[in-house]
Design an enzyme around this catalytic site. Structure first.
Site, PDB file in Angstrom:
ATOM      1  N   THR A   1      16.592   7.279  -6.666  1.00 16.68           N
ATOM      2  CA  THR A   1      15.928   7.802  -5.284  1.00 16.68           C
ATOM      3  C   THR A   1      16.317   6.930  -4.118  1.00 16.68           C
ATOM      4  O   THR A   1      16.697   5.884  -4.294  1.00 16.68           O
ATOM      5  CB  THR A   1      14.418   7.610  -5.476  1.00 16.68           C
ATOM      6  OG1 THR A   1      13.930   8.382  -6.465  1.00 16.68           O
ATOM      7  CG2 THR A   1      13.530   7.738  -4.331  1.00 16.68           C
TER       8      THR A   1
ATOM      9  N   VAL B   1       6.007  17.516  -8.624  1.00 15.67           N
ATOM     10  CA  VAL B   1       5.979  16.702  -7.458  1.00 15.67           C
ATOM     11  C   VAL B   1       5.908  15.126  -7.702  1.00 15.67           C
ATOM     12  O   VAL B   1       4.616  14.938  -8.261  1.00 15.67           O
ATOM     13  CB  VAL B   1       5.334  17.278  -6.072  1.00 15.67           C
ATOM     14  CG1 VAL B   1       5.321  16.346  -5.061  1.00 15.67           C
ATOM     15  CG2 VAL B   1       5.911  18.802  -6.008  1.00 15.67           C
ATOM     16  N   GLY B   2       6.624  14.271  -7.205  1.00 13.84           N
ATOM     17  CA  GLY B   2       6.401  12.913  -7.659  1.00 13.84           C
ATOM     18  C   GLY B   2       6.062  12.230  -6.434  1.00 13.84           C
ATOM     19  O   GLY B   2       5.355  13.008  -5.481  1.00 13.84           O
TER      20      GLY B   2
ATOM     21  N   THR C   1      10.337   3.636  -4.959  1.00 16.22           N
ATOM     22  CA  THR C   1      11.214   4.153  -6.016  1.00 16.22           C
ATOM     23  C   THR C   1      10.527   3.648  -7.046  1.00 16.22           C
ATOM     24  O   THR C   1      10.035   2.741  -7.356  1.00 16.22           O
ATOM     25  CB  THR C   1      12.468   3.781  -5.750  1.00 16.22           C
ATOM     26  OG1 THR C   1      13.473   4.555  -7.089  1.00 16.22           O
ATOM     27  CG2 THR C   1      12.919   2.462  -6.123  1.00 16.22           C
TER      28      THR C   1
HETATM   29  N1  ASP Z   1       9.833   8.044  -7.599  1.00 13.92           N
HETATM   30  C1  ASP Z   1      10.663   9.176  -7.940  1.00 13.92           C
HETATM   31  C2  ASP Z   1       9.715  10.180  -8.334  1.00 13.92           C
HETATM   32  O1  ASP Z   1       9.032   9.810  -9.552  1.00 13.92           O
HETATM   33  C3  ASP Z   1      11.831   8.794  -8.842  1.00 13.92           C
HETATM   34  C4  ASP Z   1      12.501   7.573  -8.689  1.00 13.92           C
HETATM   35  O2  ASP Z   1      12.182   6.598  -7.777  1.00 13.92           O
HETATM   36  O3  ASP Z   1      13.220   7.190  -9.174  1.00 13.92           O
HETATM   37  O4  ASP Z   1       9.966  11.348  -8.375  1.00 13.92           O
END
Ligand code: ASP
Length: 302
Positions: free
Chosen positions: A169, A198-199, A220
């Site tokens: 990310t 959705v994150g 992230t």
């Molecule tokens: N935070 C992101 C999600 O959970 C993934 C990441 O940061 O690597 O969608």
């Protein structure tokens, strides 16, 4: 006000052979954003540009290079926030565009809304003249291989362990000459996620937050944990309560670890231009502008 900027390219166990790519990519993003700030441009333009550069770079899990979901498709999330007005634009589970962060920016500029999802977000992109693309244009071999590996792993969703699972990310936080702050985050999410998942990234306060009274942050890590502690808002609130930038970043990561056992990282710029980052993963890819105006790019934790 002396402008400054920090970017990240994800926090996880970054395989050693990919360190040069991460350093190159975060440096290029920081340079692009810094060029805008140095010439008196806005923090909002700078974070959008920095994130766009990383969306174009297949090294990262954003735009080209995004991870595939459990149906082999790509659905992306992004957010941008203006610390001057607290306006934000976000997209979630959007398919078939090259630059989700630019679409998020168009939502700020051209709509009364804050968050568009799925097919509606894609149709808005089309109406705005953005080029639509097939998932294949965003897909890289590394992610096809990962998808095939995960398909062979029974009950993948039950055994998800965030730490060793490579991600990338991307995000940026900046303050400009006028003292305005902004933050932006973009992601393909987590590998083999369910369609529609959705994150944290497009959720205000979780994946990013920006307020001129405190600062700007981008996160992230494991989204399902980040959103429970509203990680970026936790960090900027800590600034409001008198912590300095590094203390606030460390505090927010500690809250996530202690309270929900989450792993990840965040970058932070306070409204006076102090930069910080913190993470509890093995590595975090970061680049920032130092006091001399030089770009520093690192894989922290090496
Ligand atoms: N935070 C992101 C999600 O959970 C993934 C990441 O940061 O690597 O969608």
């Amino acid at each position: 006000m002396k402008p400054t900027l920090i970017v990240h390219g994800g926090a996880w166990r970054i395989a050693e052979e990919t360190h040069p790519d991460h350093i190159y990519g975060t440096r290029a993003a920081a340079e692009a954003g810094w060029q805008i700030l140095r010439q008196g441009g806005s923090a909002l333009d700078a974070v959008e540009k920095a994130v766009s550069v990383m969306e174009d770079d297949p090294t990262f899990d954003a735009g080209i290079g995004s991870v595939l979901n459990s149906e082999g498709d790509i659905e992306m999330d992004a957010i941008i926030m203006d610390g001057r007005t607290l306006e934000l634009g976000a997209v979630a589970a959007v398919r078939g565009i090259m630059h989700p962060i630019q679409l998020a920016r168009l939502i700020v500029e051209d709509t009364e809304h804050s968050l568009l999802v799925g097919e509606g977000a894609r149709r808005f992109a089309e109406r705005k003249g953005m080029r639509l693309c097939a998932a294949a244009e965003l897909t890289v071999g590394r992610e096809v291989e990962r998808f095939r590996r995960l398909q062979q792993t029974p009950d993948y969703h039950m055994v998800v362990d965030f730490t060793p699972d490579p991600k990338g990310t991307v995000g940026a936080a900046a303050v400009d000459m006028q003292g305005n702050v902004a933050a932006a985050t973009s992601t393909g999410g987590t590998a083999f996620k369910l369609p529609g998942r959705v994150g944290d990234s497009p959720l205000v306060g979780s994946g990013a937050y920006a307020d001129n009274l405190t600062g700007a942050a981008s996160a992230t890590g494991h989204g399902e944990k980040i959103m429970r502690v509203v990680l970026c808002k936790t960090a900027t609130d800590a600034l409001a309560h008198g912590m300095n930038a590094q203390q606030a970043a460390d505090y927010a990561i500690k809250v996530m670890q202690d309270r929900v056992g989450g792993y990840g990282g965040l970058i932070l710029v306070d409204h006076q231009g102090q930069i910080a980052f913190s993470y509890n993963t093995p590595h975090m890819a970061v680049a920032w502008v130092d006091d001399q105006g030089e770009i520093q790019a690192r894989i922290q934790g090496e």
